[in-house]
Design an enzyme around this catalytic site. Structure first.
Site: not given
Ligand code: UGA
Length: 434
Positions: A86, A122, A151, A154, A211, A255, A260, A263, A266
């Site tokens: 997606t 997702t 889901e 990771r 997320n 940190a 990135g 997931c 987006k």
């Protein structure tokens, strides 16, 4: 249970292999003939620790199959999982659902007997309703129920995340569908993984909220890191100091150069769009996304400063390109913002990553890719550590120091201790520490 897994990408392949390992009979389907042929030869299309062994063992036990034939795998299945991509829709940031709806149409044509259709991709709130509508329209007489089962695994830790999840979320309004989902996840009840049964819409939103919250936690600590640098405090100790409060929790407070991957960038964007359209904007998430984008670009300036304000004609050795360790995934990796920014400042960039260089090569033109970390740093004017691979924690630092033209190390993942690095003669810069 007989399961068809539509889409053999990251989520589909890992879920399919794990379900087979639970004892179910799983057929993983993908349009990509090359991918299916490779899987049948025993080759894994992605780098994920433990996955090739799991696939091989379950293929051998006749519980895991690969095919390009969607209809045959759907016929006779108790559950059909949709695990297709997606991506962000070009132009507006909404999730592109064309693959999900395409799969729904093909599934509709092949349904036989009561079947649970599960969205594992997702997907925005309301997608389950639309999948149901598509199937009902194509096959008014079909006996099926549409369920949401997001889901939470990771990359890099996918198999243990799948087999020992913090929780399983199932959005199912139909009691028969709940029974099937119960049976599919039964092996996990033994581990006492909590299963949260809820409505389909709630389940869909839970995935995005999870997320977005994790992305917010990371961005929060990244901003605190910037403040630590200004005020002379140590972000790792601040993270520990707040993380020991159970209400806050210590995870995802590391940190770095910005989040990135396939997931967080987006999904935060998609949630922002959904919320705007619904007239209930998520201002915090909007700020998180903007702050994270700006941060990735700013990391090049940090390297520039460490090099005394100019990198023109200098060679920067970049260690780590993937968005995180234990993956070869380059999607939205901070390196994709940092490396071109360094090049535009006049630097020559050399790079090494243990797994992602093949993916990175076409995405990072002008970069010299190296065999290993030591050849990468040879004669360089600075090292920039962008991914915290374990291999980089175990480098022979005296050898590295001797190989460098200038002993500058910019560690954007805080894998070393400042005092150790200084003692060894490095000019060491990290994130949120003196
Ligand atoms: C993320 C979520 O963690 C999973 O729960 C979810 O299932 C998945 O997205 C998904 O939606 O499919 P993933 O993208 O594989 O998983 O990777 P993470 O480990 O979450 O890391 C994402 C980014 O955040 C990486 O760039 C990482 O370096 C960064 N990060 C993570 C930090 O900068 N600091 C941290 O403390 C943690």
């Amino acid at each position: 249970m007989r399961i068809a897994m539509i889409g053999s990408g990251y989520v589909g392949l890992v879920s399919g292999a794990c379900f087979a390992d639970f004892g179910h009979v799983v057929t993983c389907v993908d349009r990509d003939e090359g991918r299916i042929a490779a899987l049948r030869r025993g080759e894994s299309p992605i780098f994920e620790p433990g996955l090739p062994e799991l696939v091989e063992a379950n293929v051998r036990q006749n519980r895991l199959f690969f095919t390009t034939e969607l209809a045959a795998s759907v016929r006779g299945a108790d559950a059909v999982f949709i695990a297709v991509g997606t991506p962000s829709r070009r132009g507006d940031g909404h999730a592109d659902l064309s693959y999900v709806y395409g799969a729904a149409r093909e599934i509709a044509a092949a349904l036989e007997g009561f079947t649970v259709v599960v969205t594992k991709s997702t997907v925005p709130v309301g997608t389950g309703d639309e999948v149901e509508r598509i199937i009902r329209e194509a096959r008014p007489e079909a006996d099926f129920a549409v369920v949401s089962n997001p889901e939470f695994l990771r990359e890099g830790a996918a198999i243990s995340d799948f087999k020992r999840p913090d929780r399983i979320v199932v959005g199912a309004d139909d009691p028969r569908a709940r029974e099937v989902m119960d049976e599919i996840y039964r092996p996990l009840y033994l581990n006492q993984s909590p299963v949260l049964f809820t409505s389909r819409r709630t389940s869909e939103l839970t995935k995005y909220a999870a997320n977005a919250f994790l992305a917010t936690k990371i961005t929060f600590i990244n901003e605190i890191a910037d403040l630590c640098e200004k005020l002379g405090a140590d972000v790792q100790e601040v993270a520990r100091g707040i993380g020991l409060d159970n209400r806050i929790g210590g995870k995802f407070l590391h940190a770095g150069p910005g989040y990135g991957g396939s997931c967080f960038p987006k999904d935060t964007l998609a949630l922002i769009k959904t919320a705007q359209d619904a007239g209930a904007p998520v201002r915090i998430v909007e700020t998180v996304a903007a702050s994270n984008e700006a941060r990735k670009r700013r990391m090049a300036d940090k390297i520039l400063d460490a090099c005394g304000g100019s990198v023109t004609g200098k060679t920067i050795a970049v260690l780590g390109l993937a968005f995180k360790p234990n993956t070869d995934d380059m999607r939205d990796a901070p390196s994709l913002a940092i490396v071109p920014a360094l090049q535009s400042l006049g630097a020559k960039v050399r790079a090494f990553d243990p797994e992602s260089m093949e993916q990175a090569r076409p995405m990072l033109p002008g970069v010299e890719f190296c065999q290993d970390a030591y050849s990468c740093v040879e004669g360089a004017h600075a090292i920039a550590i962008l991914t915290e691979w374990d291999a980089f924690r175990a480098l022979d630092l005296d050898r590295i120091r001797a190989a460098l033209a200038q002993p500058v190390v910019v560690d954007l993942r805080n894998i070393y201790r400042p005092q150790d690095m200084r003692r060894r003669g490095f000019q060491y810069v990290s994130v949120g520490r003196e």
